[in-house]
Design a protein around this motif. Structure first.
Motif, PDB file in Angstrom:
ATOM      1  N   THR A  97       0.836  -1.208   0.000  1.00 24.31           N
ATOM      2  CA  THR A  97       0.000   0.000   0.000  1.00 24.31           C
ATOM      3  C   THR A  97       0.868   1.253   0.000  1.00 24.31           C
ATOM      4  N   LEU A  98       1.928   1.253   0.812  1.00 24.10           N
ATOM      5  CA  LEU A  98       2.826   2.398   0.879  1.00 24.10           C
ATOM      6  C   LEU A  98       3.540   2.612  -0.456  1.00 24.10           C
ATOM      7  N   MET A  99       3.935   1.521  -1.112  1.00 25.14           N
ATOM      8  CA  MET A  99       4.603   1.633  -2.410  1.00 25.14           C
ATOM      9  C   MET A  99       3.665   2.255  -3.450  1.00 25.14           C
ATOM     10  N   ARG A 100       2.436   1.760  -3.529  1.00 21.72           N
ATOM     11  CA  ARG A 100       1.467   2.317  -4.482  1.00 21.72           C
ATOM     12  C   ARG A 100       1.193   3.787  -4.176  1.00 21.72           C
ATOM     13  N   LEU A 159       3.928  10.714  -6.471  1.00 21.12           N
ATOM     14  CA  LEU A 159       4.993  11.234  -7.328  1.00 21.12           C
ATOM     15  C   LEU A 159       4.636  11.157  -8.808  1.00 21.12           C
ATOM     16  N   ASN A 160       3.469  10.548  -9.100  1.00 14.13           N
ATOM     17  CA  ASN A 160       3.015  10.387 -10.480  1.00 14.13           C
ATOM     18  C   ASN A 160       4.066   9.667 -11.329  1.00 14.13           C
ATOM     19  N   ARG A 161       4.529   8.505 -10.816  1.00 14.35           N
ATOM     20  CA  ARG A 161       5.539   7.709 -11.504  1.00 14.35           C
ATOM     21  C   ARG A 161       5.372   6.242 -11.133  1.00 14.35           C
ATOM     22  N   ARG A 162       6.185   5.379 -11.734  1.00 12.42           N
ATOM     23  CA  ARG A 162       6.084   3.938 -11.431  1.00 12.42           C
ATOM     24  C   ARG A 162       7.368   3.356 -10.864  1.00 12.42           C
ATOM     25  N   ASP A 163       8.410   4.166 -10.735  1.00 11.93           N
ATOM     26  CA  ASP A 163       9.733   3.625 -10.443  1.00 11.93           C
ATOM     27  C   ASP A 163      10.159   3.737  -8.986  1.00 11.93           C
ATOM     28  N   PHE A 164       9.202   3.899  -8.059  1.00 10.41           N
ATOM     29  CA  PHE A 164       9.605   4.081  -6.666  1.00 10.41           C
ATOM     30  C   PHE A 164      10.271   2.826  -6.103  1.00 10.41           C
ATOM     31  N   THR A 196       1.082 -18.056  -2.011  1.00  6.89           N
ATOM     32  CA  THR A 196      -0.220 -17.549  -2.450  1.00  6.89           C
ATOM     33  C   THR A 196      -1.244 -17.743  -1.338  1.00  6.89           C
ATOM     34  N   TYR A 197      -2.243 -16.877  -1.308  1.00  9.02           N
ATOM     35  CA  TYR A 197      -3.324 -17.040  -0.343  1.00  9.02           C
ATOM     36  C   TYR A 197      -4.146 -18.269  -0.720  1.00  9.02           C
ATOM     37  N   PRO A 198      -4.461 -19.142   0.252  1.00  6.48           N
ATOM     38  CA  PRO A 198      -5.125 -20.418  -0.053  1.00  6.48           C
ATOM     39  C   PRO A 198      -6.444 -20.275  -0.799  1.00  6.48           C
ATOM     40  N   ASP A 199      -7.245 -19.287  -0.441  1.00  6.20           N
ATOM     41  CA  ASP A 199      -8.570 -19.163  -1.037  1.00  6.20           C
ATOM     42  C   ASP A 199      -8.529 -18.563  -2.435  1.00  6.20           C
ATOM     43  N   SER A 200      -7.900 -17.410  -2.544  1.00  2.09           N
ATOM     44  CA  SER A 200      -7.909 -16.693  -3.827  1.00  2.09           C
ATOM     45  C   SER A 200      -6.771 -17.088  -4.751  1.00  2.09           C
ATOM     46  N   LYS A 201      -5.727 -17.736  -4.177  1.00  2.00           N
ATOM     47  CA  LYS A 201      -4.509 -18.077  -4.937  1.00  2.00           C
ATOM     48  C   LYS A 201      -3.754 -16.831  -5.391  1.00  2.00           C
ATOM     49  N   ARG A 202      -4.103 -15.697  -4.816  1.00  2.00           N
ATOM     50  CA  ARG A 202      -3.399 -14.453  -5.140  1.00  2.00           C
ATOM     51  C   ARG A 202      -2.018 -14.472  -4.518  1.00  2.00           C
ATOM     52  N   PRO A 203      -0.972 -14.075  -5.262  1.00  2.00           N
ATOM     53  CA  PRO A 203       0.379 -13.998  -4.667  1.00  2.00           C
ATOM     54  C   PRO A 203       0.386 -13.040  -3.485  1.00  2.00           C
ATOM     55  N   VAL A 204       1.077 -13.399  -2.414  1.00  2.00           N
ATOM     56  CA  VAL A 204       1.077 -12.556  -1.219  1.00  2.00           C
ATOM     57  C   VAL A 204       1.989 -11.340  -1.391  1.00  2.00           C
ATOM     58  N   LEU A 205       2.841 -11.363  -2.409  1.00  2.00           N
ATOM     59  CA  LEU A 205       3.659 -10.189  -2.725  1.00  2.00           C
ATOM     60  C   LEU A 205       3.188  -9.582  -4.031  1.00  2.00           C
ATOM     61  N   GLU A 206       2.825  -8.317  -3.999  1.00  2.00           N
ATOM     62  CA  GLU A 206       2.433  -7.635  -5.224  1.00  2.00           C
ATOM     63  C   GLU A 206       3.661  -7.388  -6.101  1.00  2.00           C
ATOM     64  N   ALA A 207       3.407  -7.171  -7.380  1.00  2.00           N
ATOM     65  CA  ALA A 207       4.502  -7.009  -8.348  1.00  2.00           C
ATOM     66  C   ALA A 207       5.457  -5.893  -7.948  1.00  2.00           C
ATOM     67  N   CYS A 208       4.929  -4.811  -7.377  1.00  2.00           N
ATOM     68  CA  CYS A 208       5.789  -3.686  -6.995  1.00  2.00           C
ATOM     69  C   CYS A 208       6.796  -4.075  -5.922  1.00  2.00           C
ATOM     70  N   LEU A 209       6.394  -4.975  -4.997  1.00  2.00           N
ATOM     71  CA  LEU A 209       7.314  -5.415  -3.955  1.00  2.00           C
ATOM     72  C   LEU A 209       8.317  -6.426  -4.493  1.00  2.00           C
ATOM     73  N   GLU A 242       9.562  -6.268  -7.506  1.00  2.00           N
ATOM     74  CA  GLU A 242      10.544  -5.380  -8.129  1.00  2.00           C
ATOM     75  C   GLU A 242      11.476  -4.795  -7.070  1.00  2.00           C
ATOM     76  N   THR A 243      10.908  -4.367  -5.944  1.00  2.00           N
ATOM     77  CA  THR A 243      11.706  -3.754  -4.880  1.00  2.00           C
ATOM     78  C   THR A 243      12.729  -4.732  -4.337  1.00  2.00           C
ATOM     79  N   PHE A 244      12.289  -5.961  -4.081  1.00  2.00           N
ATOM     80  CA  PHE A 244      13.194  -6.945  -3.489  1.00  2.00           C
ATOM     81  C   PHE A 244      14.325  -7.298  -4.453  1.00  2.00           C
ATOM     82  N   LEU A 245      13.997  -7.591  -5.709  1.00  2.00           N
ATOM     83  CA  LEU A 245      15.041  -7.953  -6.670  1.00  2.00           C
ATOM     84  C   LEU A 245      15.993  -6.784  -6.913  1.00  2.00           C
TER      85      LEU A 245
END
Length: 340
Positions: free
Chosen positions: A54-57, A63-68, A131-144, A146-149
């Motif tokens: 949430t903080l990353m988004r 900042l009106n950008r995508r590279d934070f 992934t979350y068991p019910d939704s199978k959604r990855p627990v890390l969003e794409a922005c995070l 990117e941050t980790f790598l």
């Protein structure tokens, strides 16, 4: 399944520096994202992964950008990884540092695991995200992701030189319609999207370069701290518990599966089944634990080869030499010489 997926609150250190360097008020923005800063001085406090996303988004929108993500990575400091950051700093090579990160990943976050594999002349650093068991959604969003790598690449450049770049970056996220050049500019290598996993590929030449800052004794001190921290974080992790017993008893000889099962209060069959469910076996855990310890001891000139064999649970030097050759494709003498 964990009650929630979390990361060390130390991630807020580079976030705060990146925000301030871009004209954002760290405390005000965290408050707006409902992130409490009361526990920030406690290096072991944790933050829900969703809050960090949430903080990353929020920062990208402000900042009106995508590279934070890469802005955060540029402000990396080893302390954000607790003792693991300093253990990595004193590793013998980038390869060694990344393997240490893979082994102690749960200290940083319980959102994913890391796998290190060697392919020809390359070293693959691969993230497997829960992934979350019910939704199978990855627990890390794409922005995070990117941050980790990006953070791992920043850390790697600190270790082996600022001009270092991976050979390839792969992401599971779909290629964005606009504004994706910032990733290739940061990584200075091709970035592929919609891949099966998130990964970095390093050349073996770079990954195996001996580090001037390497210090095995300092690394071992930090690993003791990390082992204690892991014990507090995840007391019920079966693999960790089995490895702890192996570490403790190896100097007296490798413990049997029966011994392990008795100490854990379960039947041999139940232990074997639970380890298979986790994708491993007792034999694999024993072998990887012995290898890790042996490599640490071999790098210490004052410990003889026969003493190393004894410390990792081999009854004879010849048995140890055969195992070491299998692990490294080198004799102990050859390996020690290559590390000098």
């Amino acid at each position: 399944m964990p009650n929630y997926y979390s990361t060390l609150s130390g991630w807020l250190i580079p976030f705060s520096r990146a925000m301030e360097s871009n004209g954002l008020n760290f405390q005000a923005e965290c408050t707006e994202c409902q992130i409490s800063l009361t526990d920030l001085n406690n290096l072991e406090s944790r933050l829900a992964a969703d809050k960090l996303a949430t903080l990353m988004r929020h920062c990208n929108q402000k900042l009106n950008r995508r590279d934070f993500a890469t802005e955060v990575a540029k402000h990396f400091h080893p302390s954000m990884f607790h003792a693991l950051g300093y253990a990595m700093m004193s590793s013998s090579s980038l390869h060694d540092a990344l393997e240490r990160l893979a082994r102690y990943k749960r200290v940083v976050s319980n959102t994913c695991t890391i796998e290190m594999t060697e392919h020809d002349n390359d070293l693959l650093f691969e993230m497997h995200i829960d992934t979350y068991p019910d939704s199978k959604r990855p627990v890390l969003e794409a922005c995070l992701v990117e941050t980790f790598l990006a953070t791992i690449v920043t850390f790697s450049r600190e270790l082996v030189g600022s001009n270092m770049s991976p050979k390839m970056v792969k992401l599971t996220a779909a290629k964005p319609d606009i504004d994706d050049e910032y990733l290739e500019a940061f990584f200075n290598c091709p970035v592929e999207y919609a891949c099966e996993s998130n990964s970095l590929t390093f050349s073996r030449e770079v990954a195996d370069t001996k580090l001037m800052v390497g210090n095995t004794i300092i690394t071992q001190i930090h690993e003791k701290i990390l082992d204690e921290l892991l014990n507090r974080i995840d007391k019920d992790d079966l693999i960790y518990l089995v490895k702890t017993i192996i570490y403790r008893e190896l100097p007296m000889g490798a413990p049997s599966q029966n011994d392990i099962a008795k100490q854990l209060g379960m039947s041999l069959r139940n232990l074997q089944r639970k380890l298979v469910d986790k994708g491993t076996t007792y034999k694999d855990l024993l072998d990887t634990t012995r290898k890790k310890l042996a490599l640490d001891y071999i790098r210490q000139q004052h410990i003889s080869f026969s003493e190393t064999g004894y410390l990792v649970g081999f009854a004879s030097v010849s048995n140890f030499n055969r195992a070491f050759k299998r692990w490294t494709n080198k004799t102990p003498t050859e390996y020690r010489s290559s590390e000098m």
